[in-house]
Each structure stands twice: as structure tokens, then as C-alpha cells.
Design a protein around this motif. Structure first.
Motif, PDB file in Angstrom:
ATOM      1  N   GLU A   1      66.393  90.200  62.174  1.00  0.00           N
ATOM      2  CA  GLU A   1      67.747  90.192  61.445  1.00  0.00           C
ATOM      3  C   GLU A   1      68.279  88.600  61.119  1.00  0.00           C
ATOM      4  OE1 GLU A   1      71.901  91.249  62.588  1.00  0.00           O
ATOM      5  OE2 GLU A   1      70.969  93.214  61.670  1.00  0.00           O
ATOM      6  N   TYR A   2      68.395  88.193  59.996  1.00  0.00           N
ATOM      7  CA  TYR A   2      68.455  86.938  59.702  1.00  0.00           C
ATOM      8  C   TYR A   2      70.027  86.702  59.144  1.00  0.00           C
ATOM      9  CZ  TYR A   2      63.591  85.058  60.579  1.00  0.00           C
ATOM     10  OH  TYR A   2      62.674  84.749  61.064  1.00  0.00           O
ATOM     11  N   MET A   3      70.547  85.790  59.118  1.00  0.00           N
ATOM     12  CA  MET A   3      71.800  85.363  58.472  1.00  0.00           C
ATOM     13  C   MET A   3      72.089  83.923  58.130  1.00  0.00           C
ATOM     14  SD  MET A   3      74.519  87.573  60.560  1.00  0.00           S
ATOM     15  CE  MET A   3      75.856  87.293  59.688  1.00  0.00           C
ATOM     16  N   LEU A   4      72.811  83.701  57.021  1.00  0.00           N
ATOM     17  CA  LEU A   4      73.210  82.154  56.768  1.00  0.00           C
ATOM     18  C   LEU A   4      74.315  81.922  57.076  1.00  0.00           C
ATOM     19  CD1 LEU A   4      72.201  79.605  55.461  1.00  0.00           C
ATOM     20  CD2 LEU A   4      72.843  80.782  53.251  1.00  0.00           C
ATOM     21  N   PHE A   5      74.677  81.067  57.918  1.00  0.00           N
ATOM     22  CA  PHE A   5      76.255  80.501  57.962  1.00  0.00           C
ATOM     23  C   PHE A   5      76.233  79.023  57.489  1.00  0.00           C
ATOM     24  CE2 PHE A   5      77.807  82.695  62.148  1.00  0.00           C
ATOM     25  CZ  PHE A   5      77.516  83.916  61.361  1.00  0.00           C
ATOM     26  N   PRO A   6      77.557  78.616  57.085  1.00  0.00           N
ATOM     27  CA  PRO A   6      77.498  77.141  56.859  1.00  0.00           C
ATOM     28  C   PRO A   6      77.340  76.126  57.869  1.00  0.00           C
ATOM     29  CG  PRO A   6      79.582  78.600  56.116  1.00  0.00           C
ATOM     30  CD  PRO A   6      78.655  79.428  56.994  1.00  0.00           C
ATOM     31  N   HIS A   7      76.809  75.187  57.874  1.00  0.00           N
ATOM     32  CA  HIS A   7      76.687  74.315  58.768  1.00  0.00           C
ATOM     33  C   HIS A   7      77.920  73.803  59.394  1.00  0.00           C
ATOM     34  CE1 HIS A   7      75.602  70.707  61.035  1.00  0.00           C
ATOM     35  NE2 HIS A   7      74.007  71.121  61.133  1.00  0.00           N
TER      36      HIS A   7
ATOM     37  N   GLY B   1      73.277  76.158  57.607  1.00  0.00           N
ATOM     38  CA  GLY B   1      73.144  75.658  56.465  1.00  0.00           C
ATOM     39  C   GLY B   1      72.061  76.078  55.424  1.00  0.00           C
ATOM     40  N   LYS B   2      72.414  75.556  54.073  1.00  0.00           N
ATOM     41  CA  LYS B   2      71.563  76.305  53.148  1.00  0.00           C
ATOM     42  C   LYS B   2      69.961  75.582  53.136  1.00  0.00           C
ATOM     43  CE  LYS B   2      75.008  77.654  49.670  1.00  0.00           C
ATOM     44  NZ  LYS B   2      75.262  77.524  48.401  1.00  0.00           N
ATOM     45  N   PHE B   3      69.900  74.556  53.619  1.00  0.00           N
ATOM     46  CA  PHE B   3      68.641  73.754  54.004  1.00  0.00           C
ATOM     47  C   PHE B   3      67.701  74.759  54.950  1.00  0.00           C
ATOM     48  CE2 PHE B   3      65.442  71.544  56.503  1.00  0.00           C
ATOM     49  CZ  PHE B   3      64.646  70.847  55.377  1.00  0.00           C
ATOM     50  N   ALA B   4      68.365  74.954  55.959  1.00  0.00           N
ATOM     51  CA  ALA B   4      67.589  75.956  56.928  1.00  0.00           C
ATOM     52  C   ALA B   4      67.419  77.197  56.238  1.00  0.00           C
ATOM     53  CB  ALA B   4      68.327  75.919  58.375  1.00  0.00           C
ATOM     54  N   GLY B   5      68.353  77.997  55.723  1.00  0.00           N
ATOM     55  CA  GLY B   5      68.190  79.173  55.282  1.00  0.00           C
ATOM     56  C   GLY B   5      67.190  79.496  54.042  1.00  0.00           C
ATOM     57  N   SER B   6      66.942  78.330  53.153  1.00  0.00           N
ATOM     58  CA  SER B   6      65.915  78.472  52.228  1.00  0.00           C
ATOM     59  C   SER B   6      64.705  78.614  52.551  1.00  0.00           C
ATOM     60  CB  SER B   6      66.170  76.854  51.439  1.00  0.00           C
ATOM     61  OG  SER B   6      65.585  76.032  52.318  1.00  0.00           O
ATOM     62  N   PHE B   7      64.263  78.329  53.617  1.00  0.00           N
ATOM     63  CA  PHE B   7      63.054  78.742  53.898  1.00  0.00           C
ATOM     64  C   PHE B   7      62.862  80.313  54.345  1.00  0.00           C
ATOM     65  CE2 PHE B   7      63.576  74.265  54.956  1.00  0.00           C
ATOM     66  CZ  PHE B   7      62.538  73.723  54.436  1.00  0.00           C
TER      67      PHE B   7
ATOM     68  N   ASN C   1      70.196  60.785  58.856  1.00  0.00           N
ATOM     69  CA  ASN C   1      70.273  62.410  58.924  1.00  0.00           C
ATOM     70  C   ASN C   1      70.030  62.955  57.244  1.00  0.00           C
ATOM     71  OD1 ASN C   1      70.609  64.879  60.227  1.00  0.00           O
ATOM     72  ND2 ASN C   1      72.678  65.264  59.492  1.00  0.00           N
ATOM     73  N   GLU C   2      69.092  62.168  56.741  1.00  0.00           N
ATOM     74  CA  GLU C   2      68.713  62.563  55.394  1.00  0.00           C
ATOM     75  C   GLU C   2      67.989  63.915  55.351  1.00  0.00           C
ATOM     76  OE1 GLU C   2      66.610  59.203  53.897  1.00  0.00           O
ATOM     77  OE2 GLU C   2      68.419  57.946  53.757  1.00  0.00           O
ATOM     78  N   ILE C   3      67.827  64.707  54.124  1.00  0.00           N
ATOM     79  CA  ILE C   3      67.093  65.854  54.125  1.00  0.00           C
ATOM     80  C   ILE C   3      65.654  65.444  54.492  1.00  0.00           C
ATOM     81  CG2 ILE C   3      66.034  67.573  52.602  1.00  0.00           C
ATOM     82  CD1 ILE C   3      68.892  67.925  52.949  1.00  0.00           C
ATOM     83  N   PRO C   4      65.121  66.041  55.228  1.00  0.00           N
ATOM     84  CA  PRO C   4      63.598  65.820  55.770  1.00  0.00           C
ATOM     85  C   PRO C   4      62.727  65.864  54.465  1.00  0.00           C
ATOM     86  CG  PRO C   4      64.554  67.739  57.328  1.00  0.00           C
ATOM     87  CD  PRO C   4      65.651  67.334  55.962  1.00  0.00           C
ATOM     88  N   THR C   5      61.612  65.109  54.634  1.00  0.00           N
ATOM     89  CA  THR C   5      60.657  64.876  53.553  1.00  0.00           C
ATOM     90  C   THR C   5      59.576  66.187  53.769  1.00  0.00           C
ATOM     91  OG1 THR C   5      59.068  63.924  55.061  1.00  0.00           O
ATOM     92  CG2 THR C   5      60.624  62.423  53.835  1.00  0.00           C
ATOM     93  N   GLU C   6      59.090  66.194  52.488  1.00  0.00           N
ATOM     94  CA  GLU C   6      58.024  67.285  52.369  1.00  0.00           C
ATOM     95  C   GLU C   6      56.963  67.279  53.628  1.00  0.00           C
ATOM     96  OE1 GLU C   6      58.076  69.962  50.449  1.00  0.00           O
ATOM     97  OE2 GLU C   6      59.991  69.440  49.664  1.00  0.00           O
ATOM     98  N   LEU C   7      56.465  66.225  53.774  1.00  0.00           N
ATOM     99  CA  LEU C   7      55.550  65.793  54.884  1.00  0.00           C
ATOM    100  C   LEU C   7      56.245  66.400  56.300  1.00  0.00           C
ATOM    101  CD1 LEU C   7      52.918  64.825  55.682  1.00  0.00           C
ATOM    102  CD2 LEU C   7      54.080  62.343  56.120  1.00  0.00           C
ATOM    103  N   GLN C   8      57.427  65.953  56.521  1.00  0.00           N
ATOM    104  CA  GLN C   8      58.046  66.327  57.825  1.00  0.00           C
ATOM    105  C   GLN C   8      58.141  67.725  57.742  1.00  0.00           C
ATOM    106  OE1 GLN C   8      61.580  64.003  57.470  1.00  0.00           O
ATOM    107  NE2 GLN C   8      60.829  62.613  58.807  1.00  0.00           N
ATOM    108  N   ILE C   9      58.467  68.428  56.609  1.00  0.00           N
ATOM    109  CA  ILE C   9      58.540  69.956  56.600  1.00  0.00           C
ATOM    110  C   ILE C   9      57.466  70.617  56.998  1.00  0.00           C
ATOM    111  CG2 ILE C   9      59.328  71.919  55.004  1.00  0.00           C
ATOM    112  CD1 ILE C   9      61.331  70.094  53.874  1.00  0.00           C
ATOM    113  N   SER C  10      56.330  70.130  56.284  1.00  0.00           N
ATOM    114  CA  SER C  10      54.715  70.712  56.240  1.00  0.00           C
ATOM    115  C   SER C  10      54.467  70.592  57.876  1.00  0.00           C
ATOM    116  CB  SER C  10      53.944  70.292  55.230  1.00  0.00           C
ATOM    117  OG  SER C  10      53.664  68.591  55.561  1.00  0.00           O
ATOM    118  N   GLU C  11      54.926  69.393  58.435  1.00  0.00           N
ATOM    119  CA  GLU C  11      54.418  69.350  59.922  1.00  0.00           C
ATOM    120  C   GLU C  11      54.989  70.320  60.921  1.00  0.00           C
ATOM    121  OE1 GLU C  11      53.507  65.937  63.048  1.00  0.00           O
ATOM    122  OE2 GLU C  11      54.637  65.369  61.571  1.00  0.00           O
ATOM    123  N   PHE C  12      56.439  70.434  60.554  1.00  0.00           N
ATOM    124  CA  PHE C  12      57.103  71.193  61.531  1.00  0.00           C
ATOM    125  C   PHE C  12      57.586  72.619  61.354  1.00  0.00           C
ATOM    126  CE2 PHE C  12      57.994  66.550  62.451  1.00  0.00           C
ATOM    127  CZ  PHE C  12      57.970  66.584  63.568  1.00  0.00           C
ATOM    128  N   LEU C  13      57.530  72.992  59.974  1.00  0.00           N
ATOM    129  CA  LEU C  13      57.788  74.249  59.752  1.00  0.00           C
ATOM    130  C   LEU C  13      56.886  75.304  60.089  1.00  0.00           C
ATOM    131  CD1 LEU C  13      59.791  76.309  58.173  1.00  0.00           C
ATOM    132  CD2 LEU C  13      58.409  76.313  56.285  1.00  0.00           C
TER     133      LEU C  13
END
Length: 161
Positions: free
Chosen positions: A150-156, A128-134, A97-109
Motif C-alpha cells: 500500500e502506497y500513499m503520497l503526503f506533502p513533504h 513529496g511529489k518527487f518521491a511519489g513520482s517514481f 538540496n536541489e532535485i537529484p540529477t538523472e545520474l543520481q536517480i539511475s544509481e540510487f533508485l
């Protein structure tokens, strides 16, 4: 509530990527509130593995898998599950469950962004902040209008346990 457009798009993506990834999980799009996480968890015990295999074999849906998971049980305490849709920024589990790689993000975002565009949720809740950062979200519980949604950030939920 899922529109024909999102179903057609997800089916196209599934056809393109199913052979490449063992645990491709595009999400489910039923209720008007779309929750977005980092990435699906890797099956970590016999029950989780069994349920994930059932989902891959179309015996159960991704919605059922989420609803019976720790994540689903948490979300059900916050909102009626019938109002929920759910997806992740990255559509596959990462090792440990590591932070996704840049390659994974570029493929799936781009897939996630297209899903939002086609689905048109009333609210998008980033877990979580990872999802919210995008989406430029940095402050928990503050609403932000982005492209008409409308977007909101909640803690994971794992942070809260």
C-alpha cells in the motif's frame, strides 16, 4: 523488524559505495511504515555536521539522526516513531538540496526499489511529489496498491512549515 536480508543488502551497498560518497545514508528499517523522501539534507550547521559525522563514525545511528531532526520531530507528531522506517530515493545529499540529477536517480533508485522488495513494509509513504513520482502517485492521501504494497503520497514536511 529489519530482516536479515535487508541488513545484508544494505551492508553490501555500503561496502560498494562508502568510499565514493561522503554522506551515504541508506536509511533505517525498523517499523512497518516506510517513509521515503527525496534525498538526505546536506549538513547545514555545526550541530547537523557534528551529528552526521557521529553517524559516519558509528557513534549514533541514522535512526537517531532522523529522530532528532526536524523531519523526525514532524513524523513523531503523525505516528509513533517505533513504527517508522525511513529512506530516500537518492541516498546522498545534493548541493543546496536541489532535485537529484538523472545520474543520481539511475544509481540510487534501483537500491531503493530493492530495499522495499526485501523489507516488505505494510505501507510506503512517499514524502513529496518527487518521491511519489517514481510510484505513479499524484494525489495526496489517496491509497494505491502497487506490487502488493500500500502506497500513499503526503506533502513533504518542509512544504507544510
Amino acid at each position: 523488524m529489519a530482516s536479515l536480508l535487508i541488513e545484508e543488502y544494505n551492508n553490501k551497498i555500503k561496502e560498494q559505495l562508502n568510499a565514493k560518497y561522503d554522506y551515504l545514508q541508506l536509511g533505517f528499517f525498523d517499523g512497518p511504515v516506510l517513509f521515503i523522501g527525496q534525498n538526505p539534507g546536506r549538513p547545514f550547521n555545526k550541530e547537523t555536521f557534528s551529528n552526521t559525522e557521529k553517524m559516519r563514525n558509528d557513534e549514533i545511528t541514522y535512526k537517531e539522526l532522523i529522530q532528532n531532526s526536524m523531519m523526525g520531530k514532524f513524523l513523531s507528531t503523525v505516528i509513533d516513531f517505533d513504527l517508522i522506517s525511513f529512506t530516500n530515493i537518492v541516498k546522498i545529499p545534493t548541493i543546496n538540496n536541489e532535485i537529484p540529477t538523472e545520474l543520481q536517480i539511475s544509481e540510487f533508485l534501483p537500491i531503493t526499489l530493492k530495499q522495499i522488495e526485501l523489507f516488505k513494509p505494510t505501507t510506503v509513504v512517499c514524502l513529496g511529489k518527487f518521491a511519489g513520482s517514481f510510484f505513479g502517485l499524484t494525489d495526496f492521501y489517496k491509497k494505491k496498491k502497487i506490487s502488493g504494497f500500500e502506497y500513499m503520497l503526503f506533502p513533504h514536511p518542509s512544504f507544510l512549515s
